[in-house]
Scaffold this motif. Structure first.
Motif, mmCIF file in Angstrom:
data_model
loop_
_atom_site.group_PDB
_atom_site.id
_atom_site.type_symbol
_atom_site.label_atom_id
_atom_site.label_comp_id
_atom_site.label_asym_id
_atom_site.label_seq_id
_atom_site.Cartn_x
_atom_site.Cartn_y
_atom_site.Cartn_z
ATOM 1 N N ASN A 104 -1.036 3.673 -4.720
ATOM 2 C CA ASN A 104 0.163 2.306 -4.878
ATOM 3 C C ASN A 104 1.446 3.329 -4.853
ATOM 4 O OD1 ASN A 104 -1.447 0.932 -3.494
ATOM 5 N ND2 ASN A 104 -1.006 -0.933 -5.535
ATOM 6 N N THR A 131 4.381 -2.979 1.445
ATOM 7 C CA THR A 131 4.824 -3.446 -0.035
ATOM 8 C C THR A 131 3.953 -4.942 -0.504
ATOM 9 O OG1 THR A 131 7.155 -4.394 -0.050
ATOM 10 C CG2 THR A 131 7.371 -2.408 0.152
ATOM 11 N N SER A 132 4.853 -5.726 -0.873
ATOM 12 C CA SER A 132 4.226 -7.143 -1.384
ATOM 13 C C SER A 132 5.104 -8.141 -2.162
ATOM 14 C CB SER A 132 2.670 -6.698 -2.399
ATOM 15 O OG SER A 132 2.288 -8.070 -2.106
ATOM 16 N N LYS A 149 3.797 -2.205 -6.754
ATOM 17 C CA LYS A 149 4.632 -2.685 -5.514
ATOM 18 C C LYS A 149 5.978 -2.809 -5.574
ATOM 19 C CE LYS A 149 1.221 -3.246 -2.654
ATOM 20 N NZ LYS A 149 1.032 -2.713 -1.555
ATOM 21 N N ARG A 176 7.047 -7.336 3.212
ATOM 22 C CA ARG A 176 6.452 -7.707 2.111
ATOM 23 C C ARG A 176 5.460 -8.732 2.436
ATOM 24 N NH1 ARG A 176 12.260 -8.379 -1.272
ATOM 25 N NH2 ARG A 176 12.133 -5.770 -0.916
#
Length: 238
Positions: A104, A131-132, A149, A176
């Motif tokens: 990541n 991403t998140s 992230k 996201r």
């Protein structure tokens, strides 16, 4: 902007995007570690999807593998980074943390910076990354995942600013997701779980309208807003 490479497309959002984008007229290059799954996806859309089996964490061969796939596509206009790693790690197993950071952070940076330079030389390009919403605040159950992230979110924002200030013609999209209907969505009683087809449709719509930040599904913007205003001392008590 119709030639796209999706890094990490054997399952989840990456796979759903590959299939949907090929139907939408894109020529799609896909990568992943599992040759059998790549072959299955490629067979579903012959002459539209082109698969290359390699591990994004294989640094010595990463750029050669990317270059070979680009040659098969005869160039490319868009990069989508969908590779990701995350595990619930309440016992703080350092190996899990390091594996998370490898995919990541380190591999993400290797792919994104190389693509940015490629598009800079080309004079145009589009970089998107999954991403998140987990990157908006720290998480006691998966500290490295949320931190990695957050790194991606800030890195993409920095590249977007660089592209605009230098007028490079490179568009950056930060995607996201909240909880997706995938193997990575671990835990009981998860809320607002988004089906993959719905997620892929929203992402493609966001790409085509040149969005800069996209929450999937859209309702996760509510969570983002609350996250931004909630004081740390309250957040750590939740």
């Amino acid at each position: 902007m119709k030639k796209v490479i999706i890094i990490g497309a054997t399952s989840g959002i990456g796979r759903a995007l590959a299939l949907k984008m090929s139907d939408a007229g894109y020529t799609v290059g896909i990568t992943g570690k599992r040759q059998t799954l790549l072959n299955e996806i490629e067979a579903l859309k012959p002459n539209k999807i082109f698969a290359s089996c390699f591990d994004v964490n294989d640094e010595p061969n990463l750029l050669d593998n990317l270059g070979s796939l680009i040659a098969r596509l005869d160039g490319f206009d868009m990069l989508i980074y969908s590779a990701g790693y995350g595990e619930i790690n309440e016992n703080l197993d350092n190996q899990i943390e390091q594996d998370t950071l490898k995919t990541n952070v380190v591999s993400f940076t290797n792919v994104i910076t190389w693509s940015f330079e490629y598009f800079k030389q080309q004079g145009h390009g589009y970089i998107a990354a999954i991403t998140s919403v987990a990157g908006l605040r720290g998480n006691e159950k998966a500290p490295a995942y949320s931190a990695s992230k957050a790194y991606q979110i800030n890195y993409l924002e920095g590249l977007s600013k660089k592209s605009k200030q230098q007028k490079l013609g490179i568009h950056i999209l930060d995607i996201r997701p909240g909880f997706m209907d995938t193997a990575m969505a671990k835990g009981d009683n998860l809320f607002w779980v988004t089906p993959l087809k719905k997620a892929a449709n929203q992402i493609i719509a966001g790409i085509e309208r040149s969005a800069e930040v996209l929450y999937v599904s859209k309702r996760w913007r509510i969570y983002a807003w609350i996250s931004k205003i909630l004081p740390r001392y309250l957040f750590t008590k939740l």
